[in-house]
Enzyme design. Structure first.
Site, short mmCIF file in Angstrom:
data_model
loop_
_atom_site.label_atom_id
_atom_site.label_comp_id
_atom_site.label_asym_id
_atom_site.label_seq_id
_atom_site.Cartn_x
_atom_site.Cartn_y
_atom_site.Cartn_z
N SER A 33 0.93 -1.08 0.00
CA SER A 33 -0.10 -0.03 0.06
C SER A 33 0.97 1.39 -0.07
O SER A 33 2.07 1.33 0.35
CB SER A 33 -0.88 0.06 1.41
OG SER A 33 -1.50 1.34 1.46
N TYR A 40 -2.53 -1.61 10.06
CA TYR A 40 -2.41 -1.61 8.78
C TYR A 40 -1.07 -1.04 8.22
O TYR A 40 -0.33 -1.66 7.55
CB TYR A 40 -3.59 -0.73 8.34
CG TYR A 40 -3.89 -0.84 6.53
CD1 TYR A 40 -4.30 -1.72 6.19
CD2 TYR A 40 -3.38 0.14 5.90
CE1 TYR A 40 -4.46 -2.21 4.99
CE2 TYR A 40 -3.34 0.19 4.52
CZ TYR A 40 -4.08 -1.01 4.00
OH TYR A 40 -4.04 -1.20 2.70
#
Length: 328
Positions: free
Chosen positions: A174, A186
């Site tokens: 990401s 995350y």
């Protein structure tokens, strides 16, 4: 002055010619495609929805033998109905060692002596996200088990099959694996995926296996759905002690949620094919790239921001995020 310019012209022309030739060669190599696609198997994790679901359908249309790992029976059934006869599914929970091993054994029987051409580690979760102080250790672990440990264990379990085919491993990271913009597991997990992929690529390049990293920006998927994000923020807030709540102030949660809505509505892209195009190139190209940045926000915001001094990012985020009641 004229003599200096005259003397410098040959070297300038040489550098310009070299740059043009380098670009032309790069584009030529970048567009070379593999052949005999119908003989190659690709295993994809996290195929119930989002990027993984779309990728499986597109690879199936290209003629790949697609092996899709879905978390639920419903997700597997829906995908099979939407695809051709050569797409097969299995149930896979990447947080379970037994489930990963069972999926590998099933895949081994499917691919036979040819091995596995592609492994796409797409399964992931984003929640809970929020200020780090609001998290308990279990909140970090729930995300890390999927995004980090799940990716590593799946890769190591399937690696012998990929080595046999001299294939590709495609790991979905990401832009938040380049810029840590919020708390929770995350960003931590995506930084880990970046590091693991770099280490693995250098370790196994001698076997003819390529390891590629996909770095999507913000896209409209279940990962960025506002309803579960806000629900988790309320849960995190409700588990805080009165002292911690007081330090942030009564209005902080509402302001934080408002900013999340603003950001998601402003930059989330609905065109998921920008990500799956990168995945397809990594599987189809003779010379796949090491990293793929998917989305305009990735290319023109997050990736450039990752090269900025840390203080620049700190100041930018401080200006965007709400100020706590007892902050400085």
């Amino acid at each position: 002055m004229y003599e200096f310019l005259s003397n410098s012209c040959p070297s300038t022309y040489a550098l310009g010619t070299f740059a043009i030739l380098w670009v032309l060669v790069w584009f030529y190599r970048d567009n070379l495609k593999i052949t005999r696609v119908s003989e190659k198997h690709v295993f994809v994790t996290g195929c119930d929805s989002g990027f993984g679901n779309l990728l499986c359908k597109r690879l199936d249309k290209r003629g790949f033998r697609v092996l899709a790992g879905c978390l639920t029976e419903k997700g597997a059934d829906d995908l099979k109905r939407a695809a051709g006869p050569f797409l097969k599914t299995c149930i896979l929970d990447v947080t379970s060692s037994a489930s990963i091993q069972k999926a590998m054994e099933w895949t081994k029987n499917e691919v036979g002596d040819k091995g596995l051409w592609g492994l796409v580690n797409n399964a992931g979760r984003s929640l809970p996200m929020g200020p780090s102080e609001w998290m308990k250790i279990e909140d970090f672990e729930s995300t890390l088990k999927v995004n980090m440990t799940g990716v590593i264990e799946t890769t190591m379990t399937f690696l012998p099959l990929v080595k046999k085919a001299r294939g590709r491993i495609v790991n979905v990271a990401s832009v938040l694996g380049r810029v840590a913009a919020n708390g929770g597991g995350y960003c931590i997990s995506k930084f880990a995926v970046e590091s693991f992929s770099d280490c693995l690529r250098r370790d196994i390049q001698g076997f003819g296996v390529n390891v590629c990293i996909i770095e999507p920006g913000f896209f409209k998927t279940q990962v960025t759905s506002l309803e579960p994000i806000e629900r988790e923020l309320h849960r995190l807030w409700n588990q805080l002690t009165p002292e911690v709540k007081e330090s942030y102030g009564d209005k902080y949660l509402d302001k934080y949620i408002w900013i999340q809505r603003l950001i998601m509505n402003a930059i989330c892209d609905s065109d998921l094919s920008k990500v799956t195009n990168c995945m397809e190139h990594a599987l189809l190209a003779v010379h796949p790239r090491t990293r793929y940045s998917a989305g305009w926000d990735a290319k023109f915001l997050w990736i450039p921001l990752s090269y900025m001094p840390a203080c620049f990012v700190d100041i930018a985020l401080k200006l965007v995020m709400p100020k706590p009641a007892k902050g400085v």
